[in-house]
Design a protein around this motif. Structure first.
Motif, PDB file in Angstrom:
ATOM      1  N   ARG A   4     -21.708 -25.578  -4.030  1.00  0.00           N
ATOM      2  CA  ARG A   4     -21.931 -24.285  -3.409  1.00  0.00           C
ATOM      3  C   ARG A   4     -22.789 -24.460  -2.156  1.00  0.00           C
ATOM      4  O   ARG A   4     -23.781 -25.152  -2.162  1.00  0.00           O
ATOM      5  N   SER A 167      -7.711 -17.811  -2.180  1.00  0.00           N
ATOM      6  CA  SER A 167      -8.703 -18.804  -2.600  1.00  0.00           C
ATOM      7  C   SER A 167      -8.007 -20.156  -2.677  1.00  0.00           C
ATOM      8  O   SER A 167      -6.774 -20.231  -2.743  1.00  0.00           O
ATOM      9  N   CYS A 180     -13.191 -22.343  -3.071  1.00  0.00           N
ATOM     10  CA  CYS A 180     -13.513 -21.571  -1.862  1.00  0.00           C
ATOM     11  C   CYS A 180     -12.720 -20.269  -1.844  1.00  0.00           C
ATOM     12  O   CYS A 180     -11.546 -20.235  -2.225  1.00  0.00           O
ATOM     13  N   ASP A 181     -13.363 -19.234  -1.376  1.00  0.00           N
ATOM     14  CA  ASP A 181     -12.672 -17.993  -1.042  1.00  0.00           C
ATOM     15  C   ASP A 181     -13.521 -17.260  -0.012  1.00  0.00           C
ATOM     16  O   ASP A 181     -14.445 -17.837   0.560  1.00  0.00           O
ATOM     17  N   ALA A 182     -13.228 -15.993   0.212  1.00  0.00           N
ATOM     18  CA  ALA A 182     -13.931 -15.274   1.274  1.00  0.00           C
ATOM     19  C   ALA A 182     -15.411 -15.080   0.959  1.00  0.00           C
ATOM     20  O   ALA A 182     -16.199 -14.775   1.862  1.00  0.00           O
ATOM     21  N   GLN A 183     -15.796 -15.227  -0.306  1.00  0.00           N
ATOM     22  CA  GLN A 183     -17.214 -15.083  -0.677  1.00  0.00           C
ATOM     23  C   GLN A 183     -17.864 -16.433  -0.972  1.00  0.00           C
ATOM     24  O   GLN A 183     -19.009 -16.667  -0.615  1.00  0.00           O
ATOM     25  N   ARG A 184     -17.158 -17.296  -1.653  1.00  0.00           N
ATOM     26  CA  ARG A 184     -17.718 -18.595  -2.033  1.00  0.00           C
ATOM     27  C   ARG A 184     -17.327 -19.643  -0.987  1.00  0.00           C
ATOM     28  O   ARG A 184     -16.152 -19.854  -0.738  1.00  0.00           O
ATOM     29  N   ASN A 185     -18.339 -20.277  -0.391  1.00  0.00           N
ATOM     30  CA  ASN A 185     -18.079 -21.293   0.637  1.00  0.00           C
ATOM     31  C   ASN A 185     -17.106 -20.747   1.687  1.00  0.00           C
ATOM     32  O   ASN A 185     -16.089 -21.372   2.019  1.00  0.00           O
ATOM     33  N   ALA A 186     -17.429 -19.586   2.182  1.00  0.00           N
ATOM     34  CA  ALA A 186     -16.488 -18.859   3.047  1.00  0.00           C
ATOM     35  C   ALA A 186     -16.138 -19.646   4.314  1.00  0.00           C
ATOM     36  O   ALA A 186     -14.984 -19.646   4.750  1.00  0.00           O
ATOM     37  N   HIS A 190     -12.253 -20.644   5.265  1.00  0.00           N
ATOM     38  CA  HIS A 190     -11.481 -20.270   6.448  1.00  0.00           C
ATOM     39  C   HIS A 190     -11.001 -21.496   7.211  1.00  0.00           C
ATOM     40  O   HIS A 190      -9.889 -21.508   7.755  1.00  0.00           O
TER      41      HIS A 190
END
Lengths: 472, 114
Positions: A4, A167, A180-186, A190
């Motif tokens: 994270r 994700s 990863c997703d838009a909140q985790r490791n954003a 991307h």
């Protein structure tokens, strides 16, 4: 370092650290009676890797990266035209990690292993009541490769396939599995959605799908001028709209695709060999004077049927292709697109009446590489007179440099190859008499230096996107 | 990167047009792992009539090709031929894998494939 909060900088640092590791035995290396070359779809990118790695699980992917072993490059189905894959060290394939991981009917999301080919993915998603909103023209690619290279289709309201990812799991160069997703490791998320394989290996991705939908694809031959004049409306009123222009003809193939409730059926069939036919027609008419050849060619093209195909979206959006080609894309402002195309076609008509972008089979291409530039020059620039032997010698000297620059850094590889040899070859070609175009490699990384205007693009002999339109 | 070529609908039958689908035949079994490879890399063209690729198990499609010998067929697969890309899009395949897959499709008896 915990997974994270990893940043892109940290990931790249991990890549360098991985590269510093000594070679370790790789698991799941593929046994072979002899070393086989790897080539991409068009045959323009190639290498002879020392190892081919086919992990069966995410844990194996992570272990391979953690153990190092030098350069490891992830490869999909080889449908990228850029020099992303070639290495003499190790290629990593996710072919053994394919299929659905899980799905959620309420959100219409499905998690898919990255080694899944897009072709079988369509029916697999259909079986669970889902469909990808958009697809590229060809569905031979792996999902991981398509995401890494931002593979896309048409349709103004759609992004590339990467935009469908909500994700993903990334095996980092340190051998960690990072969700990863838009909140985790954003930030990593991307970047990793279109990473060109540079951040690690995407092992799975969760896709935002939609309910299955039938599409009707209507093809019709129309005057090119009318298509260009109506382009903004066509773009805004159709789910998908695309068109193909042809040198030496006033006609365009316009294709509009929209959702429909009609039953599957077709008034025309997809013809994967159509390009061969168009090439044959072009060759059959080129011996005539232009005043006769062009109208005849135009009439022959227009005589082919228009019609519609209706089927589930994954069967309509992707097409089988039997003509391999090398493709380049150029992005221009939408408002400038029609003028840009008109200019390209005008130059071809005025200066290269007999020219038709053509594909040279890879084996023959390697033998004939030195002859290609003078052949192209004869078609494009009649003012240039270059002895074949001289240009062949120049290209032979420059080829070593080209092979270097076509290989960007991969996992564990720090620096770009130097371009000195390439520059020397270019400068030597620039001193040739007449208006000789600069030498360039056949590979994407060896593309010609940027020109100052769109007019310069017409000097490229390779099958560019616009040229592939004009392969007829 | 979009892979783009027009979905040309020309029906001049100079290339591959109205080829009847052969009855499916299977005489050579594939190992489970190769069976999935076949489905992913080979079947999209070799099990789809009209694409122009020789269809799996079609004696008519393969008879002339078989006459060239399995080594020549494997070599063509490695290099790519016609519309088929190098290695038949199976970058992970070894030469033995390709030999087995080609034998399966071409209906070559197993002993002749060695």
């Amino acid at each position: 370092m915990s997974a994270r909060g990893l940043t892109r900088r940290a990931l790249l640092g991990g890549a360098l650290a991985a590269g510093a590791l000594a070679a370790l035995p790789a698991r799941r290396a593929i046994a072979s009676s002899r070393s086989l070359p790897w080539r991409n779809w068009s045959g323009f990118q190639e290498c002879r890797p020392a190892r081919r790695l086919g992990p069966l699980s995410e844990a194996e992917v992570a272990a391979l990266l953690r153990e190092g072993g030098g350069v490891i490059r992830p490869a999909g189905a080889g449908h990228s035209f850029s020099a992303l894959v070639p290495t003499d060290d190790a290629l990593l394939f996710l072919d053994r990690m394919s299929g659905l991981v899980d799905s959620d009917a309420a959100s219409l999301q499905a998690e898919v292993w990255a080694g899944t080919r897009l072709g079988p993915l369509g029916p697999a998603l259909g079986a669970i009541g889902q469909a990808m909103p958009n697809l590229p023209d060809i569905d031979y690619q792996t999902l991981g490769g398509a995401l890494a290279t931002s593979t896309h289709g048409t349709g103004a309201r759609f992004g590339s396939l990467s935009s469908q990812v909500v994700s993903l799991t990334l095996a980092t160069p340190r051998g960690e599995l990072l969700e990863c997703d838009a909140q985790r490791n954003a930030e990593v998320f991307h970047a990793a959605r279109t990473s060109l394989g540079a951040l690690g290996v995407v092992t799975r991705a969760r896709l935002q799908n939609q309910a299955p939908v039938r599409l009707g694809e209507r093809t019709e031959w129309r005057d090119l001028d009318a298509v260009l004049a109506d382009l903004p409306r066509e773009r805004d009123t159709n789910r998908h709209f695309e068109f193909y222009a042809f040198p030496h003809a006033s006609v365009a193939l316009a294709i509009s695709t929209n959702e429909t409730d009609a039953e599957p059926g077709a008034t025309v069939e997809d013809d994967p060999g159509g390009l061969h036919t168009l090439r044959a027609l072009h060759r059959a008419t080129r011996w005539l004077p232009a005043a006769l050849a062009d109208p005849l060619y135009d009439a022959l093209i227009r005589a082919s049927p228009s019609g519609e195909r209706i089927d589930w979206s994954h069967r309509v959006l992707a097409h089988p292709r039997t003509t391999r080609f090398n493709e380049m894309e150029y992005t221009v402002p939408a408002a400038a697109g029609p003028d840009c195309l008109r200019e390209l076609l005008a130059v071809i008509r005025a200066r290269a009446r007999r020219l038709l972008p053509d594909r040279v089979p890879p084996r023959a291409r390697r033998r004939r590489l030195a002859l290609d530039v003078p052949r192209a020059r004869g078609g494009l620039d009649l003012g240039a007179r270059v002895p074949r032997r001289r240009s062949a010698a120049l290209l032979r000297r420059g080829r070593a440099g080209v092979l270097e620059v076509r290989r960007p850094p991969a996992l564990g590889q720090a620096a770009h190859a130097r371009r000195g040899s390439d520059r020397r070859a270019l400068s030597e070609v620039a001193r040739l008499p007449g208006r000789a175009p600069r030498a360039r490699s056949r590979g994407a990384a060896g593309e010609s230096p940027p020109r100052r205007s769109a007019r310069g693009l017409t000097h490229r002999k390779e099958s560019t996107r616009s040229a592939s339109m004009s392969e007829a | 990167m979009r892979s783009a070529l027009p979905p040309l609908v020309l029906v001049w039958s100079l290339a591959c047009g109205s080829e009847p689908a052969p009855a499916p035949q299977q005489t050579a079994a594939l190992a489970p792992e190769l069976a999935s490879t076949y489905q992913a890399a080979c079947a999209p063209c070799h099990a789809r009539p009209g694409v122009g690729a020789p269809l799996t198990g079609s004696a008519a499609d393969w008879s002339e090709r078989r006459a060239r010998g399995i080594d020549a067929l494997v070599a063509s697969t490695v290099e790519g031929v016609g519309g088929m890309p190098p290695l038949g899009t199976c970058g992970l395949c070894s030469e033995d894998d390709l030999r087995a897959l080609v034998s399966y499709m071409a209906f070559v008896p197993a002993e002749a494939a060695r």
